[in-house]
Each structure stands twice: as C-alpha cells, then as structure tokens.
Design a protein around this motif. Structure first.
Motif, short mmCIF file in Angstrom:
data_model
loop_
_atom_site.label_atom_id
_atom_site.label_comp_id
_atom_site.label_asym_id
_atom_site.label_seq_id
_atom_site.Cartn_x
_atom_site.Cartn_y
_atom_site.Cartn_z
N ILE A 115 0.67 -1.21 -0.18
CA ILE A 115 0.35 0.00 -0.03
C ILE A 115 0.69 1.12 -0.36
CG2 ILE A 115 -1.80 1.31 1.25
CD1 ILE A 115 -3.32 -1.30 2.22
N ILE A 154 -6.78 -2.63 -0.53
CA ILE A 154 -7.89 -1.88 0.89
C ILE A 154 -9.39 -2.18 0.56
CG2 ILE A 154 -8.74 -0.39 0.98
CD1 ILE A 154 -6.03 2.23 0.02
N LYS A 155 -9.46 -2.85 -0.90
CA LYS A 155 -10.94 -3.33 -1.31
C LYS A 155 -10.82 -5.15 -0.24
CE LYS A 155 -12.81 -2.08 -4.81
NZ LYS A 155 -12.57 -2.73 -6.50
N GLN A 195 2.71 7.47 7.53
CA GLN A 195 1.51 7.93 7.39
C GLN A 195 0.73 6.28 7.03
OE1 GLN A 195 0.39 9.90 9.79
NE2 GLN A 195 -1.21 8.85 9.29
N VAL A 196 0.85 5.66 5.51
CA VAL A 196 0.89 4.32 5.66
C VAL A 196 0.84 3.53 6.35
CG1 VAL A 196 1.58 2.57 3.46
CG2 VAL A 196 1.18 4.65 2.91
N ILE A 201 0.87 3.32 9.35
CA ILE A 201 -0.29 4.08 10.87
C ILE A 201 -2.01 3.64 10.15
CG2 ILE A 201 -0.91 6.52 12.26
CD1 ILE A 201 2.11 7.29 12.08
N THR A 202 -1.48 4.27 8.99
CA THR A 202 -3.06 4.33 8.27
C THR A 202 -3.66 2.25 8.24
OG1 THR A 202 -2.82 6.28 6.94
CG2 THR A 202 -4.69 5.05 6.11
N GLY A 243 -3.97 1.32 12.02
CA GLY A 243 -5.45 2.31 12.00
C GLY A 243 -6.78 2.14 11.94
N ASN A 244 -6.66 1.49 10.13
CA ASN A 244 -8.44 0.53 10.21
C ASN A 244 -8.69 -0.99 10.37
OD1 ASN A 244 -8.80 1.71 7.31
ND2 ASN A 244 -7.16 3.38 7.08
N ALA A 281 -9.42 -0.12 13.62
CA ALA A 281 -10.91 0.27 13.59
C ALA A 281 -11.79 -0.57 13.53
CB ALA A 281 -11.09 1.27 12.39
N LYS A 307 -10.06 6.75 10.44
CA LYS A 307 -9.22 6.06 9.89
C LYS A 307 -9.79 5.19 8.44
CE LYS A 307 -6.16 6.23 12.63
NZ LYS A 307 -4.54 7.28 12.20
N GLU A 308 -10.96 5.11 8.47
CA GLU A 308 -11.90 4.77 7.09
C GLU A 308 -11.30 5.13 6.16
OE1 GLU A 308 -12.68 5.10 9.93
OE2 GLU A 308 -13.86 2.85 11.11
N GLU A 368 -9.37 7.71 5.74
CA GLU A 368 -7.76 8.11 4.93
C GLU A 368 -7.44 6.80 4.05
OE1 GLU A 368 -4.20 7.98 8.30
OE2 GLU A 368 -5.86 9.80 9.83
N ARG A 377 -7.42 5.30 -1.57
CA ARG A 377 -7.86 4.51 -2.60
C ARG A 377 -8.43 5.29 -4.09
NH1 ARG A 377 -13.14 0.10 -1.39
NH2 ARG A 377 -14.22 0.46 -2.64
N LEU A 399 1.25 12.23 2.95
CA LEU A 399 0.13 12.69 3.39
C LEU A 399 1.05 12.55 4.68
CD1 LEU A 399 -3.10 12.48 4.47
CD2 LEU A 399 -2.89 9.82 4.08
#
Lengths: 210, 129
Positions: free
Chosen positions: A89, A123-124, A145-146, A148-149, A152-153, A156, B42-43, B45, B50, B65
C-alpha cells in the motif's frame, strides 16, 4: 483502558476463529517490506512450494494472491488458514521510478497502472480478513503515515494484528523502533529471506489466531 | 511557489466521507498543500489513498500525507473526555497535511514539528512549521 478492551475483543475473535475451518490471514504493509518473501517462506515450510515472485523493484506484487488450505502445526495444535498476499500500500506511484530501475517507459507505465489497481484491491480486501500480519522493513522508519493508516484501519475493524519486523539480517535493522511505534502489538523480528526466527514467528501466529 | 491551503474543520464537518475525500483531493490536484484542522477517520484515510490511486496518471503522481496528533499519556479520564469531545465536536485535534507527490518528496514528523521536503531540480528545500 483501550488496550484492555482491545485485548478482550481480540480474545473473543480468537475464540470465534477456533470454530472456523479456514481463517483468512492477510499479509499487509508498504511496498518492498517482504510480504511475498514471507508468503514464500511459509509456503516452502509447510507446502514445499513457493507462492509468488519477488523483486527489488517496488510493486512486484500487483494482484491479491491467495494460497488456500495451509496447515501449520505446533505440538498437538494445528492451524488451518488461507494466506492472502496483498500488493504493497502506497500513497504515490510514479512510473518514472520504475524507469530508474531499468524498465522501458511503456513497461513502467503498465506497471504503475497495475500497481494503482493493486493498492485499491488491497484496501478492498481489508474487510475480508480474519487476522493480519503487517510486514514492515525493519531498516526503515516505522512512523510513516501508510503504516499508521494500515494499522489504524485494522484496529478500527477489530482485526487481530501481528507485526513482523522483517530484514533483521541487515545492519540497519531496528526492531526496538517498531516496538516503540506500535506498543499495543506484538512485534516479531525475522529474516524471511534466510528463514531466521521463523519458529518465533509461528509461535506468535498461534498466539494470535491458534 | 508553494501554496498552503488551510482548511478549518467546519469546512468538512457536514460532508460525507466521500465528499471530504473528493474535496481535499481536489485541492491537492490543484497543486495546493492542504493543512487540515483535525483528522480524518481511519476509514477516510484509507478512502483517500484508494481515491488517489484511481486518479493517478502521467501528471498526477499521488499524494504525501501526514497526521500530527498530540499523543499524550492516556489516562481513563483523559480517554473518556477525548472520546466524548470527538463524538460531539468531531476529530478536531491535531493537524493533517496532504500535498501532491509531484511537489512534496517526503513529510517528516518530529513529533512537534513538520518538515516538508520538496522536489527541486537543483537542490532540496526544507520548509519547517
């Protein structure tokens, strides 16, 4: 407090997995962290075959690859899973970077186009994962940040996470930095290329979803 | 010349996740460096990454970012207060920087300062906040 709740949710999820026949175990992370090298190592160790090709050029894996019905054993315990190797990613993809690696402009543009689609697919697929191994290159700064993202996802979505600090055979490797960046997760340092500390990795995998 | 576009949280507060992503990405595609008050979910981001991938072409190479968020030691009281504030007011704490990858080479966090490393044909420039 958040950690306690998170551990409780992970335990509940773990109990659910025990009743599932095959869990989907995803390999996620930025490009060139060694996701496919780990996938190949797991497949070599337990199936005697490789899963995908690797390259020093970023975005070698541009499609989601699934290896079904991998069974790993530890004593009397057995873990069955489908391994999902995902494209790295990234937030940017420039075909000129591939040209610098020696690809023709045409091939570089094709690779960039496929790579963007690969990131979208990765991501999907996040929503379909039962557990995820986040693969980080331990010679790089983990605070991107990638990273962390991604984490984080997963957090979540309450998806159990194991962080692999890959490439510990390299001098610049710094596992402690990764542990400091993500203190709420277990971090295992390995060298997928040389098979170093894979026993610790499998133990951690059993602890995660076994 | 670099343009920094400040976006107060109120500007995205009433928007859906998709609209937020489109608005911010639209500014970045106009070669602006977006400084957003607060954070995306987060979603969102992931949605931004995407959508960025869908828009990449020969001219637009993607984004850089970075999210700066004051990570204070979390006590139970502070966590509850922070969660209630997030619910009532939105995720206003922190700062989100989004810039076009064709202009920004890298964003470094330190964690109290941000360094934007920009592309330059002759030399690298550093801009500090």
């Amino acid at each position: 407090m958040i950690n306690v709740i998170q551990r409780f949710i992970q335990k509940v999820l773990k109990d659910l997995f025990r009743k599932k026949k095959h869990i989907k175990l995803g390999l996620y992370g930025p490009p060139n962290g060694g996701k496919t090298t780990i996938a190949n190592r797991i497949c070599q160790d337990w199936l005697g075959e490789e899963m995908g090709s690797i390259s020093s050029i970023p975005h070698e894996t541009r499609e989601v690859n699934v290896k079904e019905q991998i069974s790993i054993k530890s004593g009397k315990k057995e873990l069955l899973f489908n391994l999902v190797d995902t494209p790295g990613i990234a937030t940017k993809i420039d075909y000129e970077d591939f040209v610098k690696h020696g690809l023709s402009v045409k091939k570089a543009k094709e690779r960039a186009k496929e790579a963007t689609k690969g990131v979208i697919d990765a991501i999907k697929w996040l929503d379909d994962m039962d557990a995820v191994i986040v693969v980080l290159d331990s010679t790089y700064d983990p605070y991107s940040q990638v990273n962390i993202t991604i984490i984080g996802n997963l957090q979540a979505r309450n998806i159990p996470v194991l962080i692999v600090a890959n490439k510990v055979d390299l001098k610049k490797s710094d596992i402690k930095k990764i542990e400091a960046a993500f203190p709420q997760y277990e971090v295992v340092g390995i060298s997928a290329k040389y098979g170093k500390h894979m026993d610790q990795f499998y133990e951690a995998l059993f602890a995660l979803v076994g | 010349m670099l343009t920094l576009q400040f976006v107060p949280y109120e500007e995205i507060e009433g928007l859906s996740s998709g609209e937020r992503v489109r608005k911010l990405l639209g500014m970045v595609k106009d070669d602006k460096i977006v400084v957003l008050e607060g954070r995306l979910k987060k979603e969102e981001e992931a949605g931004l990454i995407r959508k960025t991938m869908e828009e990449i072409n020969d001219r637009f190479k993607g984004i850089e970012l970075s999210v700066i968020y004051p990570e204070k030691k979390k006590t139970i009281g502070r966590t509850i207060r922070s969660n209630i504030a997030d619910m009532l007011l939105g995720q206003r704490q922190g700062l989100t920087i989004i810039g076009p990858a064709s202009l920004i080479k890298e964003i470094r966090k330190d964690p109290d300062k941000i360094q934007l490393l920009t592309h330059d044909k002759n030399r690298k420039k550093k801009r500090k906040r």
